[in-house]
Design a protein around this motif. Structure first.
Motif, mmCIF file in Angstrom:
data_model
loop_
_atom_site.group_PDB
_atom_site.id
_atom_site.type_symbol
_atom_site.label_atom_id
_atom_site.label_comp_id
_atom_site.label_asym_id
_atom_site.label_seq_id
_atom_site.Cartn_x
_atom_site.Cartn_y
_atom_site.Cartn_z
ATOM 1 N N GLN A 78 -8.632 18.005 28.085
ATOM 2 C CA GLN A 78 -8.713 17.526 29.589
ATOM 3 C C GLN A 78 -8.564 16.139 29.664
ATOM 4 O OE1 GLN A 78 -12.278 19.172 31.177
ATOM 5 N NE2 GLN A 78 -11.295 21.166 31.570
ATOM 6 N N TRP A 79 -8.256 15.471 30.799
ATOM 7 C CA TRP A 79 -8.797 14.055 31.036
ATOM 8 C C TRP A 79 -10.106 13.661 30.389
ATOM 9 C CZ3 TRP A 79 -10.432 11.703 36.096
ATOM 10 C CH2 TRP A 79 -10.560 10.291 35.939
ATOM 11 N N TYR A 80 -10.514 12.613 29.947
ATOM 12 C CA TYR A 80 -11.764 12.597 29.403
ATOM 13 C C TYR A 80 -12.821 12.418 30.504
ATOM 14 C CZ TYR A 80 -15.724 10.434 27.234
ATOM 15 O OH TYR A 80 -17.246 10.442 26.782
ATOM 16 N N PHE A 81 -12.626 12.087 31.690
ATOM 17 C CA PHE A 81 -13.545 11.876 32.710
ATOM 18 C C PHE A 81 -13.946 13.139 33.678
ATOM 19 C CE2 PHE A 81 -12.534 7.562 32.014
ATOM 20 C CZ PHE A 81 -13.670 6.996 31.935
ATOM 21 N N GLN A 82 -12.980 14.078 33.313
ATOM 22 C CA GLN A 82 -12.775 15.394 34.109
ATOM 23 C C GLN A 82 -14.102 16.513 34.242
ATOM 24 O OE1 GLN A 82 -9.176 17.512 33.627
ATOM 25 N NE2 GLN A 82 -9.696 19.203 34.399
ATOM 26 N N ARG A 83 -14.594 16.383 32.989
ATOM 27 C CA ARG A 83 -15.740 17.351 33.048
ATOM 28 C C ARG A 83 -16.874 16.594 33.659
ATOM 29 N NH1 ARG A 83 -19.110 18.183 27.875
ATOM 30 N NH2 ARG A 83 -19.602 16.295 26.766
ATOM 31 N N TYR A 84 -17.027 15.567 33.705
ATOM 32 C CA TYR A 84 -18.173 14.788 34.279
ATOM 33 C C TYR A 84 -17.950 14.634 35.895
ATOM 34 C CZ TYR A 84 -19.343 12.879 29.761
ATOM 35 O OH TYR A 84 -19.653 12.812 28.605
ATOM 36 N N VAL A 85 -16.752 14.764 36.376
ATOM 37 C CA VAL A 85 -16.339 14.856 37.899
ATOM 38 C C VAL A 85 -17.159 16.054 38.482
ATOM 39 C CG1 VAL A 85 -14.871 14.909 39.476
ATOM 40 C CG2 VAL A 85 -14.512 13.286 37.752
ATOM 41 N N GLU A 86 -17.145 17.049 37.958
ATOM 42 C CA GLU A 86 -17.607 18.161 38.802
ATOM 43 C C GLU A 86 -19.240 18.281 38.763
ATOM 44 O OE1 GLU A 86 -18.002 21.834 36.502
ATOM 45 O OE2 GLU A 86 -16.744 21.121 34.800
ATOM 46 N N HIS A 87 -19.988 17.259 38.012
ATOM 47 C CA HIS A 87 -21.270 17.134 38.334
ATOM 48 C C HIS A 87 -21.593 15.803 39.167
ATOM 49 C CE1 HIS A 87 -22.051 20.028 35.065
ATOM 50 N NE2 HIS A 87 -21.073 19.691 34.343
ATOM 51 N N LEU A 88 -20.870 15.269 39.737
ATOM 52 C CA LEU A 88 -21.185 14.370 40.629
ATOM 53 C C LEU A 88 -21.798 14.748 41.847
ATOM 54 C CD1 LEU A 88 -17.725 12.171 40.512
ATOM 55 C CD2 LEU A 88 -20.156 11.647 39.464
ATOM 56 N N PRO A 89 -22.677 14.110 42.461
ATOM 57 C CA PRO A 89 -23.393 14.458 43.703
ATOM 58 C C PRO A 89 -22.480 14.708 44.917
ATOM 59 C CG PRO A 89 -24.081 12.417 43.510
ATOM 60 C CD PRO A 89 -23.036 12.707 42.098
ATOM 61 N N ALA A 90 -22.679 15.720 45.735
ATOM 62 C CA ALA A 90 -22.415 15.750 46.987
ATOM 63 C C ALA A 90 -23.260 15.025 48.110
ATOM 64 C CB ALA A 90 -22.417 17.253 47.300
ATOM 65 N N ALA A 91 -22.959 15.187 49.218
ATOM 66 C CA ALA A 91 -23.957 14.278 50.370
ATOM 67 C C ALA A 91 -25.116 14.753 50.223
ATOM 68 C CB ALA A 91 -23.276 14.469 51.891
ATOM 69 N N GLY A 92 -26.312 13.858 49.926
ATOM 70 C CA GLY A 92 -27.569 14.074 49.997
ATOM 71 C C GLY A 92 -28.129 14.630 48.678
#
Length: 265
Positions: A78-92
């Motif tokens: 995958q794109w290197y940053f891809q697996r980190y993106v899904e762990h980024l926070p949502a609002a709050g």
């Protein structure tokens, strides 16, 4: 070296700061803020223990600790940053990254787990990636925990002699002793390329773990524009009158043996 902070002073200030972290959490939840905190640094520099102190009293539904294992065969394509993106926070929400995408700038670079092309691409893309996060409204804080080679070795030896801490030592950790200069050069190059005005690095001097924890938490609290929210008014409801319920005999359930009773003489 600065004088070691007395334990009583440390514990009192830590508890005060943790109380403010709870207030900051309430502001993040009510305001819909997204906060990402990156913890990077030398092995045995105290990242994990600081994360524990930060999250101790926070709601795990709001504050998540992200500690990803080595990438799978699929993730490596995958794109290197891809697996980190899904762990980024949502609002709050708050995401505490126990190591992060900066693995590529450190351990992958030093241990040869990435190619020179992949490394160069990361160095170019990382500031762009982080700029996109900040531009989208995410609060991004990056902390590098710094410790000397002698103190790192002392902590390694302490862990080796403590059965409760040996799990903290991986072959990669032990290898870092023989590659101190390599990791130092990798860290310097990382800071040159990724310490930007919109996404700066903050170095935590962690030779004294107590001092490092207090300084890091205090800085985080001072760098986030949170405001104290009014405490919720909680009222314990009156217990209604019972309807004649009777608990079944305890003997019909599988009970945990009273181990504690064996400790009383």
């Amino acid at each position: 070296m600065a004088r070691r902070i007395p334990k009583t002073v440390y514990e009192a200030e830590l508890l005060r700061l943790q109380g403010e972290l709870v207030q900051m959490q309430e502001w993040i939840k009510s305001s819909g803020t997204r906060l990402v905190v990156i913890f990077e640094g030398r092995d045995a520099a105290g990242k994990g223990s600081t994360i524990q102190r930060v999250s101790s009293y926070l709601n795990p539904r709001i504050c998540r600790i992200v500690a990803l294992p080595a990438p799978s065969a699929r993730e490596r394509t995958q794109w290197y940053f891809q697996r980190y993106v899904e762990h980024l926070p949502a609002a709050g929400e708050i995401a505490l990254l126990d190591r992060s995408w900066y693995n590529r700038a450190g351990v992958e670079r030093v241990m040869g787990f990435c190619t020179p092309t992949e490394y160069s691409r990361f160095m170019r893309q990382c500031p762009i990636f982080e700029n996109l996060l900040v531009e989208d409204g995410i609060l991004l804080r990056k902390y590098w925990f710094s410790v000397s080679d002698t103190e790192q070795e002392r902590r390694f030896r302490e862990r080796m002699g403590n059965p409760l801490k040996q799990w903290k030592l991986s072959p990669m950790d032990l290898e870092s002793i023989t590659r101190w200069d390599d990791y130092s050069q990798a860290k310097d190059a990382m800071l040159v390329h990724t310490d930007t005005e919109r996404s700066p690095w903050f170095v935590v001097e962690a030779e004294d773990k107590r001092r490092g924890r207090l300084n890091m938490i205090h800085h985080l609290l001072s760098s986030v524009p949170w405001e104290a929210t009014a405490p919720r008014e909680l009222k314990l409801p009156k217990r209604p009158k019972g309807r004649g319920y009777q608990r079944p005999p305890r003997e019909v359930a599988n009970s945990v043996p009273d181990h504690a009773a064996t400790l009383i003489t």
